[in-house]
Design a protein around this motif. Structure first.
Motif, PDB file in Angstrom:
ATOM      1  N   PHE A  25       0.814  -1.168  -0.002  1.00  0.00           N
ATOM      2  CA  PHE A  25      -0.162   0.208  -0.204  1.00  0.00           C
ATOM      3  C   PHE A  25       0.981   1.145  -0.071  1.00  0.00           C
ATOM      4  O   PHE A  25       0.650   2.079  -0.857  1.00  0.00           O
ATOM      5  CB  PHE A  25      -0.993  -0.083   1.144  1.00  0.00           C
ATOM      6  CG  PHE A  25      -1.911   0.977   1.348  1.00  0.00           C
ATOM      7  CD1 PHE A  25      -2.902   1.009   0.397  1.00  0.00           C
ATOM      8  CD2 PHE A  25      -1.820   2.131   2.018  1.00  0.00           C
ATOM      9  CE1 PHE A  25      -4.015   2.089   0.459  1.00  0.00           C
ATOM     10  CE2 PHE A  25      -2.677   2.996   2.319  1.00  0.00           C
ATOM     11  CZ  PHE A  25      -3.760   2.871   1.378  1.00  0.00           C
ATOM     12  N   ARG A  26       1.942   1.285   0.729  1.00  0.00           N
ATOM     13  CA  ARG A  26       2.881   2.340   0.964  1.00  0.00           C
ATOM     14  C   ARG A  26       3.306   2.682  -0.405  1.00  0.00           C
ATOM     15  O   ARG A  26       3.939   3.742  -0.541  1.00  0.00           O
ATOM     16  CB  ARG A  26       3.568   2.298   2.105  1.00  0.00           C
ATOM     17  CG  ARG A  26       3.037   2.630   3.588  1.00  0.00           C
ATOM     18  CD  ARG A  26       3.821   2.405   4.626  1.00  0.00           C
ATOM     19  NE  ARG A  26       5.089   3.258   4.774  1.00  0.00           N
ATOM     20  CZ  ARG A  26       6.563   2.759   4.765  1.00  0.00           C
ATOM     21  NH1 ARG A  26       6.622   1.457   4.616  1.00  0.00           N
ATOM     22  NH2 ARG A  26       7.252   3.558   4.693  1.00  0.00           N
ATOM     23  N   THR A  27       3.792   1.681  -1.040  1.00  0.00           N
ATOM     24  CA  THR A  27       4.710   1.856  -2.104  1.00  0.00           C
ATOM     25  C   THR A  27       3.848   2.461  -3.290  1.00  0.00           C
ATOM     26  O   THR A  27       4.452   3.290  -4.117  1.00  0.00           O
ATOM     27  CB  THR A  27       5.303   0.192  -2.603  1.00  0.00           C
ATOM     28  OG1 THR A  27       5.934  -0.349  -1.642  1.00  0.00           O
ATOM     29  CG2 THR A  27       5.985   0.272  -4.090  1.00  0.00           C
ATOM     30  N   ILE A  28       2.654   2.073  -3.579  1.00  0.00           N
ATOM     31  CA  ILE A  28       1.852   2.844  -4.557  1.00  0.00           C
ATOM     32  C   ILE A  28       1.660   4.236  -4.292  1.00  0.00           C
ATOM     33  O   ILE A  28       1.694   5.149  -5.097  1.00  0.00           O
ATOM     34  CB  ILE A  28       0.608   1.892  -4.940  1.00  0.00           C
ATOM     35  CG1 ILE A  28       0.012   2.388  -6.086  1.00  0.00           C
ATOM     36  CG2 ILE A  28      -0.314   1.874  -4.004  1.00  0.00           C
ATOM     37  CD1 ILE A  28      -1.223   1.857  -6.664  1.00  0.00           C
ATOM     38  N   LEU A  29       1.446   4.396  -2.959  1.00  0.00           N
ATOM     39  CA  LEU A  29       1.090   5.859  -2.617  1.00  0.00           C
ATOM     40  C   LEU A  29       2.293   6.484  -2.659  1.00  0.00           C
ATOM     41  O   LEU A  29       2.418   7.793  -2.950  1.00  0.00           O
ATOM     42  CB  LEU A  29       0.613   5.997  -1.130  1.00  0.00           C
ATOM     43  CG  LEU A  29      -0.583   5.129  -0.752  1.00  0.00           C
ATOM     44  CD1 LEU A  29      -1.311   5.462   0.741  1.00  0.00           C
ATOM     45  CD2 LEU A  29      -1.729   5.867  -1.719  1.00  0.00           C
ATOM     46  N   ALA A  30       3.379   6.031  -2.524  1.00  0.00           N
ATOM     47  CA  ALA A  30       4.804   6.664  -2.512  1.00  0.00           C
ATOM     48  C   ALA A  30       5.006   7.216  -3.845  1.00  0.00           C
ATOM     49  O   ALA A  30       5.367   8.358  -4.295  1.00  0.00           O
ATOM     50  CB  ALA A  30       6.019   6.147  -2.039  1.00  0.00           C
ATOM     51  N   HIS A  31       4.503   6.035  -4.906  1.00  0.00           N
ATOM     52  CA  HIS A  31       4.924   6.579  -6.404  1.00  0.00           C
ATOM     53  C   HIS A  31       4.065   7.704  -6.609  1.00  0.00           C
ATOM     54  O   HIS A  31       4.401   8.473  -7.387  1.00  0.00           O
ATOM     55  CB  HIS A  31       4.702   5.322  -7.165  1.00  0.00           C
ATOM     56  CG  HIS A  31       4.370   5.769  -8.600  1.00  0.00           C
ATOM     57  ND1 HIS A  31       5.534   5.941  -9.122  1.00  0.00           N
ATOM     58  CD2 HIS A  31       3.442   5.667  -9.653  1.00  0.00           C
ATOM     59  CE1 HIS A  31       5.494   6.164 -10.585  1.00  0.00           C
ATOM     60  NE2 HIS A  31       4.071   5.935 -10.685  1.00  0.00           N
ATOM     61  N   ILE A  32       2.825   7.545  -6.378  1.00  0.00           N
ATOM     62  CA  ILE A  32       1.690   8.590  -6.807  1.00  0.00           C
ATOM     63  C   ILE A  32       1.831  10.121  -6.132  1.00  0.00           C
ATOM     64  O   ILE A  32       1.753  10.957  -6.769  1.00  0.00           O
ATOM     65  CB  ILE A  32       0.282   7.953  -6.317  1.00  0.00           C
ATOM     66  CG1 ILE A  32      -0.175   6.885  -7.159  1.00  0.00           C
ATOM     67  CG2 ILE A  32      -0.718   9.389  -6.449  1.00  0.00           C
ATOM     68  CD1 ILE A  32      -1.429   6.138  -6.642  1.00  0.00           C
ATOM     69  N   THR A  33       2.567   9.889  -4.794  1.00  0.00           N
ATOM     70  CA  THR A  33       2.758  11.345  -4.217  1.00  0.00           C
ATOM     71  C   THR A  33       4.322  11.807  -4.511  1.00  0.00           C
ATOM     72  O   THR A  33       4.888  12.770  -4.002  1.00  0.00           O
ATOM     73  CB  THR A  33       2.784  11.277  -2.734  1.00  0.00           C
ATOM     74  OG1 THR A  33       3.323  10.233  -2.161  1.00  0.00           O
ATOM     75  CG2 THR A  33       0.946  10.789  -2.372  1.00  0.00           C
TER      76      THR A  33
END
Length: 153
Positions: A25-33
């Motif tokens: 979850f954190r990996t995709i959010l990190a990419h998006i942000t």
């Protein structure tokens, strides 16, 4: 950071609150942000502070995700979660989608004050005691539009 492909399961964790691992979850959010993974707060705090913006951005990039129903309560059954995600991949005809980061300069809520604002909005104020679910990706404080992805078109 450029567009990167993510598995549909990770995307559905953001758009439909499909239970997932915290790192996933954190990996995709990190990419998006556009953040380094090490700079992302825990999954629950990330869901509360940037989850709504990331969800909206993913739905804008891939409107077909709005046709996916909200997942049932899996009661911790990981095989059922995987099967549901596989059904959605079959529905869409893809198991991976390209994800681009939010546009440069997109303002995100990341401070403690922002977090308290999110909680207050979800609970109609800070005067009441909120019971949280530490096992939920958003501590069980989701706003109504997060509960029904098809309704906020």
């Amino acid at each position: 950071m450029d567009t990167r492909e993510f598995d549909l399961y990770s995307i559905l964790a953001v758009t439909h609150r499909l239970p997932s691992g915290a790192l996933q979850f954190r990996t995709i959010l990190a990419h998006i942000t556009r953040r380094e993974l090490a700079a992302m707060p825990g999954a629950g705090v990330s869901a509360l502070t940037v989850g709504a913006e990331c969800r909206a951005w993913l739905l804008k990039q891939h409107p077909q995700l709005r046709e996916i129903p909200f997942p049932p309560d899996f009661d911790g059954d990981e095989a059922a979660m995987d099967a549901w995600a596989d059904e959605q991949a079959a529905r869409l005809g893809v198991d991976r989608l390209p994800v681009s980061p939010l546009p440069e300069g997109t303002e995100l809520r990341t401070s403690l004050g922002d977090l308290l604002d999110v909680i207050a909005r979800a609970r109609d104020g800070l005067d009441d005691v909120a019971v949280i679910d530490p096992g939920a990706p958003d501590f069980g404080l989701a706003t109504p539009d997060q509960d029904h992805p098809q309704e906020d078109r």
